[in-house]
Write a protein that holds these residues in place. Structure first.
Motif, mmCIF file in Angstrom:
data_model
loop_
_atom_site.group_PDB
_atom_site.id
_atom_site.type_symbol
_atom_site.label_atom_id
_atom_site.label_comp_id
_atom_site.label_asym_id
_atom_site.label_seq_id
_atom_site.Cartn_x
_atom_site.Cartn_y
_atom_site.Cartn_z
ATOM 1 N N THR A 97 1.076 -1.024 0.255
ATOM 2 C CA THR A 97 -0.284 0.162 -0.180
ATOM 3 C C THR A 97 0.992 1.164 -0.220
ATOM 4 O O THR A 97 1.732 1.328 0.667
ATOM 5 N N PRO A 98 0.722 2.098 -0.758
ATOM 6 C CA PRO A 98 1.658 3.285 -0.536
ATOM 7 C C PRO A 98 0.974 4.394 -0.352
ATOM 8 O O PRO A 98 0.453 4.259 0.933
ATOM 9 N N ALA A 99 2.181 5.072 0.710
ATOM 10 C CA ALA A 99 1.716 6.024 1.049
ATOM 11 C C ALA A 99 1.228 7.080 -0.119
ATOM 12 O O ALA A 99 0.707 6.891 -1.027
ATOM 13 N N ILE A 100 -0.247 7.798 0.521
ATOM 14 C CA ILE A 100 -1.610 8.209 -0.344
ATOM 15 C C ILE A 100 -2.076 9.571 -0.079
ATOM 16 O O ILE A 100 -2.011 10.181 1.166
ATOM 17 N N VAL A 101 -2.016 10.877 -0.891
ATOM 18 C CA VAL A 101 -2.071 12.365 -0.330
ATOM 19 C C VAL A 101 -3.889 11.907 -1.414
ATOM 20 O O VAL A 101 -4.080 11.742 -1.711
ATOM 21 N N ASP A 102 -4.798 12.066 -0.679
ATOM 22 C CA ASP A 102 -6.176 12.031 -0.919
ATOM 23 C C ASP A 102 -6.611 13.093 -1.002
ATOM 24 O O ASP A 102 -7.025 14.260 -0.299
ATOM 25 N N ARG A 103 -7.252 13.442 -2.479
ATOM 26 C CA ARG A 103 -7.878 14.859 -2.674
ATOM 27 C C ARG A 103 -8.823 14.342 -3.002
ATOM 28 O O ARG A 103 -9.333 14.907 -4.688
ATOM 29 N N ASP A 104 -9.789 12.993 -2.425
ATOM 30 C CA ASP A 104 -10.192 12.497 -3.539
ATOM 31 C C ASP A 104 -11.330 13.303 -4.762
ATOM 32 O O ASP A 104 -11.515 13.804 -3.197
ATOM 33 N N PRO A 105 -11.544 13.384 -5.170
ATOM 34 C CA PRO A 105 -11.180 11.730 -6.460
ATOM 35 C C PRO A 105 -10.000 12.261 -7.128
ATOM 36 O O PRO A 105 -9.274 10.682 -7.576
ATOM 37 N N VAL A 106 -9.708 12.990 -7.084
ATOM 38 C CA VAL A 106 -7.657 13.296 -7.280
ATOM 39 C C VAL A 106 -6.943 12.544 -5.875
ATOM 40 O O VAL A 106 -7.201 12.755 -5.097
ATOM 41 N N VAL A 132 -3.307 10.594 -4.810
ATOM 42 C CA VAL A 132 -1.557 9.838 -4.921
ATOM 43 C C VAL A 132 -0.874 9.238 -4.927
ATOM 44 O O VAL A 132 -0.957 9.777 -3.600
ATOM 45 N N ALA A 133 -0.134 8.293 -5.458
ATOM 46 C CA ALA A 133 -0.019 7.696 -4.937
ATOM 47 C C ALA A 133 1.500 6.918 -4.492
ATOM 48 O O ALA A 133 1.657 7.630 -5.830
ATOM 49 N N ILE A 134 2.278 6.809 -3.504
ATOM 50 C CA ILE A 134 3.457 6.912 -3.586
ATOM 51 C C ILE A 134 4.640 6.031 -3.096
ATOM 52 O O ILE A 134 3.891 5.445 -2.088
ATOM 53 N N GLY A 135 5.319 5.678 -3.526
ATOM 54 C CA GLY A 135 5.841 4.621 -3.379
ATOM 55 C C GLY A 135 7.262 4.445 -3.650
ATOM 56 O O GLY A 135 7.694 5.346 -4.862
ATOM 57 N N THR A 136 8.486 3.543 -2.784
ATOM 58 C CA THR A 136 9.791 3.424 -2.746
ATOM 59 C C THR A 136 9.887 1.726 -2.965
ATOM 60 O O THR A 136 10.890 1.398 -2.969
ATOM 61 N N GLU A 137 8.519 1.635 -3.100
ATOM 62 C CA GLU A 137 9.656 0.373 -3.246
ATOM 63 C C GLU A 137 10.105 -0.223 -1.721
ATOM 64 O O GLU A 137 10.421 -1.683 -1.907
ATOM 65 N N GLY A 138 9.937 0.236 -0.589
ATOM 66 C CA GLY A 138 10.153 -0.401 0.818
ATOM 67 C C GLY A 138 11.395 0.170 0.554
ATOM 68 O O GLY A 138 12.146 0.082 2.427
ATOM 69 N N ALA A 139 12.094 1.017 -0.192
ATOM 70 C CA ALA A 139 13.320 1.529 0.016
ATOM 71 C C ALA A 139 13.603 2.478 1.149
ATOM 72 O O ALA A 139 14.875 2.840 1.616
ATOM 73 N N ALA A 140 13.167 3.605 0.775
ATOM 74 C CA ALA A 140 13.169 4.847 1.888
ATOM 75 C C ALA A 140 11.310 5.248 2.128
ATOM 76 O O ALA A 140 10.974 6.429 1.977
ATOM 77 N N PRO A 141 10.635 4.686 3.201
ATOM 78 C CA PRO A 141 10.056 5.543 3.245
ATOM 79 C C PRO A 141 9.432 6.500 3.970
ATOM 80 O O PRO A 141 8.752 7.714 3.988
ATOM 81 N N VAL A 142 11.304 7.086 4.082
ATOM 82 C CA VAL A 142 11.393 8.809 4.971
ATOM 83 C C VAL A 142 10.792 9.265 3.959
ATOM 84 O O VAL A 142 10.101 10.845 4.069
ATOM 85 N N LEU A 143 12.172 9.033 2.037
ATOM 86 C CA LEU A 143 11.610 9.803 1.735
ATOM 87 C C LEU A 143 10.032 9.979 1.044
ATOM 88 O O LEU A 143 9.490 10.709 0.922
ATOM 89 N N ALA A 144 9.733 8.990 0.938
ATOM 90 C CA ALA A 144 8.070 8.615 0.512
ATOM 91 C C ALA A 144 7.186 9.540 1.399
ATOM 92 O O ALA A 144 5.619 10.701 1.157
ATOM 93 N N ARG A 145 7.752 9.818 2.876
ATOM 94 C CA ARG A 145 6.427 10.745 3.611
ATOM 95 C C ARG A 145 7.184 11.854 3.219
ATOM 96 O O ARG A 145 5.998 13.239 3.601
ATOM 97 N N ALA A 146 8.343 12.530 3.223
ATOM 98 C CA ALA A 146 8.734 14.048 2.899
ATOM 99 C C ALA A 146 8.160 14.287 1.812
ATOM 100 O O ALA A 146 7.286 15.584 1.772
#
Ligand code: SAH
Length: 473
Positions: free
Chosen positions: A113-122, A124-138
């Motif tokens: 499950t990616p990090a999600i920016v929720d502006r439903d219906p828009v 944005v899913a952000i994935g780093t394949e588990g490599a850098a959760p900190v980066l995904a959060r930033a």
């Protein structure tokens, strides 16, 4: 790319989760945003899950999972936070044909499950394949800041405008409309619309925007009176940042720090109308004229004022100049110097059983030293934030003592509050003028009458004046 991003249609489809603790709660909060049929298996579920089940938001089965429990499920989450149990439930779910995710276990997961920016219906899913959760959060935090909060509403209503907007010539005019719609006048038009009838209200508000573009009218000018806060750029509001980013013209005071001016759009025209206490300055009517001239020429003007524009900011004169010409304006509040100064010394502006009200005073006004209700202020426990008070210190001291204020009443002066060169001067009413003179302060300073730095409180009445108070906090 080891993971391929897709958006799965979950409306009316079955999603199963095993687990009843924190990991389960985190995933369920996300999943409940969808229209999936959720089933949770948990022998001892957290109270939140029980409550959600009672509210009909999911189906709860209070036992461990068994073969056949994930039949027809599209997705399965193993969230028991126990490697053995997770392996067991995953095996059941796979046999039942579901795609599986094991929480916090990338290797065993068929999907993540990616990090999600929720502006439903828009979304944005952000994935780093588990490599850098900190980066995904930033990245998520960055996008959250950039995308207008009501983007979802704009997008939902935007569908209804799609056809009508096709009447605009293809290319630039149509692009300009949508860019205005999503990032300039659109967000402003739907700002503050209540959720209940949001879509109708937004449609009405945005109709005007479309007609203007259809009539190929120039975008009318606008001035935003924006509070820049006390100096630390991190104390700017998100609104202030966005407006600076989109400004054609920025008209600013001298007190605004360079780091904040840096944030203005590169092409923006920067006009310094710096005014200083008793020194030379552009006259108020020159400033009014300058604002009016640029707004009338169609510019998006940011009138940047230090702190909050409504506190000793001469806001009304400028607003009146603008409204007298029928021009549009908005006011964006900022953090006033008093808030920054008390934060620095670890005190509150009001405190139960000490003071139930606080005064914002100016040390001088157009006629010279300003008069106030000194008798009221002289009573024990009173607190005042005195702006432009350095030069008036002796006058203020005289008035207050004349009305019976105790000579050992604490007074703290905070110079350059929130900036790198901030200084704190702990003083008392008796020694204030001498202490200010000795400290040779050149920056803007706020006088906090009735407050001592928290750490120095117990040492009263003779507070250290060596500027160490702040470090001691
Ligand atoms: N609108 C501003 C106040 C403008 S009057 C606000 O809300 O903060 C200018 C006075 O504000 C200065 O003389 C000083 O008393 C105070 N001031 C502004 N910035 C300050 C800062 N960073 N530190 C201390 N005082 C400040």
């Amino acid at each position: 790319m080891q993971h391929f991003p897709i958006f799965v249609a979950l409306a009316g489809r079955r999603v199963v989760l095993s687990g009843g603790g924190d990991a389960a709660l985190a995933k369920l909060r996300l999943l409940m945003k969808t229209e999936a049929h959720l089933t949770v298996f948990a022998p001892s579920p957290a109270p939140e899950i029980v409550a959600w089940a009672e509210a009909g938001r999911l189906r709860l089965v209070e036992r461990a999972m068994e073969p056949g429990d994930a039949t027809c499920a599209v997705l399965f989450y193993a969230a028991d936070e126990n490697a053995e149990e997770d392996a067991r439930t995953v095996a059941i779910a796979r046999a039942d044909g579901a795609l599986t995710n094991t929480v916090d276990n990338l290797g065993d997961s068929q999907f993540i499950t990616p990090a999600i920016v929720d502006r439903d219906p828009v979304t944005v899913a952000i994935g780093t394949e588990g490599a850098a959760p900190v980066l995904a959060r930033a990245i998520k935090a960055d996008l959250e800041e950039r995308l207008p909060a009501r983007l979802g509403l704009l997008a939902r209503v935007g569908k209804a405008f799609r056809k009508a907007a096709d009447a605009l010539p293809f290319g630039r005019p149509r692009r300009d409309f949508w860019s205005d719609y999503y990032f300039a006048d659109g967000p402003r038009a739907v700002d503050g619309i209540e959720d209940a009838d949001a879509e109708d209200a937004a449609r009405a508000a945005l109709d005007g925007l479309l007609s203007r573009h259809l009539a190929a009218e120039e975008r009318p000018g606008h001035v935003a009176f924006v509070g820049a806060g006390p100096g630390d750029p991190e104390l700017l509001t998100l609104k202030a940042r966005k407006l600076l980013d989109a400004a054609d013209v920025v008209i600013h005071d001298r007190l605004i720090s360079p780091e904040i001016l840096e944030l203005a759009r590169r092409e923006a025209e920067m006009l310094d109308v710096g005014k200083q206490g008793f020194g030379p300055s552009a006259s108020q009517s020159d400033i009014n004229e300058l604002i009016v001239k640029h707004v009338e020429a169609g510019a998006q003007v940011v009138r940047l004022k230090s702190g909050d524009p409504t506190v000793f900011g001469r806001l009304d004169e400028e607003v009146e100049a603008v409204t007298a010409r029928g021009l549009s304006y908005s006011v964006v509040p900022g953090i006033t110097a008093a808030s920054a100064a008390v934060a620095t010394i670890g005190q509150s502006l009001t405190k139960r059983e000490r003071n139930a009200s606080v005064r914002l005073l100016t040390g001088h006004d157009m006629k010279g030293f300003a008069d106030h209700d000194w008798a009221a202020l002289a009573r024990p426990g009173e607190v005042a934030a005195i702006y432009m008070g350095k030069k008036a210190a002796r006058f203020i001291q005289g008035r207050l003592m004349m009305h019976g204020a105790a000579p050992d009443t604490p007074v703290t002066v905070v110079e350059n509050a929130s900036r790198a060169d901030q200084r704190v001067l702990g003083s008392t009413l008796a020694t204030l003028p001498a202490d200010i003179a000795a400290a040779e302060m050149n920056g803007p300073a706020l006088v906090l009458y009735g407050l001592a730095p928290r750490a120095a409180e117990t040492a009263l009445p003779s507070i250290d004046t060596s500027f160490k108070a702040q470090e001691a906090l």
